[in-house]
Design a protein around this motif. Structure first.
Motif, PDB file in Angstrom:
ATOM      1  N   LEU A  55       0.857  -1.180   0.000  1.00 53.71           N
ATOM      2  CA  LEU A  55       0.000   0.000   0.000  1.00 53.71           C
ATOM      3  C   LEU A  55       0.894   1.231   0.000  1.00 53.71           C
ATOM      4  O   LEU A  55       1.886   1.280   0.738  1.00 53.71           O
ATOM      5  N   ILE A  56       0.561   2.193  -0.838  1.00 49.81           N
ATOM      6  CA  ILE A  56       1.267   3.474  -0.868  1.00 49.81           C
ATOM      7  C   ILE A  56       0.253   4.563  -0.545  1.00 49.81           C
ATOM      8  O   ILE A  56      -0.808   4.632  -1.160  1.00 49.81           O
ATOM      9  N   TYR A  57       0.583   5.403   0.428  1.00 45.76           N
ATOM     10  CA  TYR A  57      -0.282   6.548   0.677  1.00 45.76           C
ATOM     11  C   TYR A  57       0.553   7.813   0.721  1.00 45.76           C
ATOM     12  O   TYR A  57       1.763   7.776   0.990  1.00 45.76           O
ATOM     13  N   VAL A  75      -2.790   5.999  -2.793  1.00 45.82           N
ATOM     14  CA  VAL A  75      -2.604   6.189  -4.233  1.00 45.82           C
ATOM     15  C   VAL A  75      -2.441   4.862  -4.969  1.00 45.82           C
ATOM     16  O   VAL A  75      -2.650   4.803  -6.179  1.00 45.82           O
ATOM     17  N   ALA A  76      -2.049   3.809  -4.265  1.00 39.59           N
ATOM     18  CA  ALA A  76      -1.884   2.505  -4.907  1.00 39.59           C
ATOM     19  C   ALA A  76      -1.941   1.412  -3.849  1.00 39.59           C
ATOM     20  O   ALA A  76      -1.455   1.589  -2.726  1.00 39.59           O
ATOM     21  N   TRP A 109       6.244   3.671  -7.380  1.00 39.70           N
ATOM     22  CA  TRP A 109       6.441   4.162  -6.016  1.00 39.70           C
ATOM     23  C   TRP A 109       7.466   3.296  -5.292  1.00 39.70           C
ATOM     24  O   TRP A 109       8.366   3.808  -4.623  1.00 39.70           O
ATOM     25  N   ARG A 110       7.307   1.964  -5.391  1.00 38.76           N
ATOM     26  CA  ARG A 110       8.230   1.040  -4.724  1.00 38.76           C
ATOM     27  C   ARG A 110       9.661   1.277  -5.171  1.00 38.76           C
ATOM     28  O   ARG A 110      10.579   1.360  -4.357  1.00 38.76           O
ATOM     29  N   GLU A 111       9.837   1.359  -6.482  1.00 34.07           N
ATOM     30  CA  GLU A 111      11.193   1.530  -7.016  1.00 34.07           C
ATOM     31  C   GLU A 111      11.843   2.809  -6.504  1.00 34.07           C
ATOM     32  O   GLU A 111      12.999   2.804  -6.073  1.00 34.07           O
TER      33      GLU A 111
END
Length: 135
Positions: A7-9, A81-82, A123-125
């Motif tokens: 999860l990205i916030y 966001v994802a 986002w992770r990268e």
């Protein structure tokens, strides 16, 4: 079978700029302890007035953490966001990590803040690179 989500916030900080580093360090320290108990790993940064956080863990643990985050007065306007199911965690060895004090803002994160991608991957990268997490 145990599933994992990433999860990205993003959220807007309510902190004065002079408080940013101290508060970021405090959040990372407290989160490291709490996240370890919940089986959550993650990366947190504060850039251009926004907190950006990547979280990995069981979906129910992430849902509970997100509920608690809404009560934290250090930020507002929390927006996921994802969120995706993942096969494995990329953040291992830390329950929470933040950037070193000398790390400059990441240009890709700036671009994503302007136009947030709905996929976890970019986002992770960027967050993994920014935090210096070994691949």
């Amino acid at each position: 079978m145990n599933t994992l989500d990433c999860l990205i916030y993003i959220s807007r900080t309510t902190l004065a700029p002079v408080e940013n580093r101290r508060q970021l360090d405090d959040i990372v320290e407290v989160s490291a302890y709490r996240n370890a108990e919940a089986g959550i790993t993650g990366i947190l940064t504060l850039q251009n007035g926004y907190f950006i956080q990547l979280l990995e863990g069981a979906p129910s643990a992430l849902d509970l953490l997100m509920l608690h985050l809404h009560f934290d007065k250090r930020h507002k306007d929390i927006h996921i966001v994802a969120r995706e199911t993942i096969a494995r965690k990329d953040i291992t060895g830390w329950s929470m990590i933040g950037p070193a004090p000398s790390v400059p803002p990441h240009p890709l994160i700036d671009a994503m803040l302007a136009r947030p991608p709905s996929s976890v991957r970019p986002w992770r990268e960027a967050l993994i690179e920014m935090a210096g997490v070994p691949a």
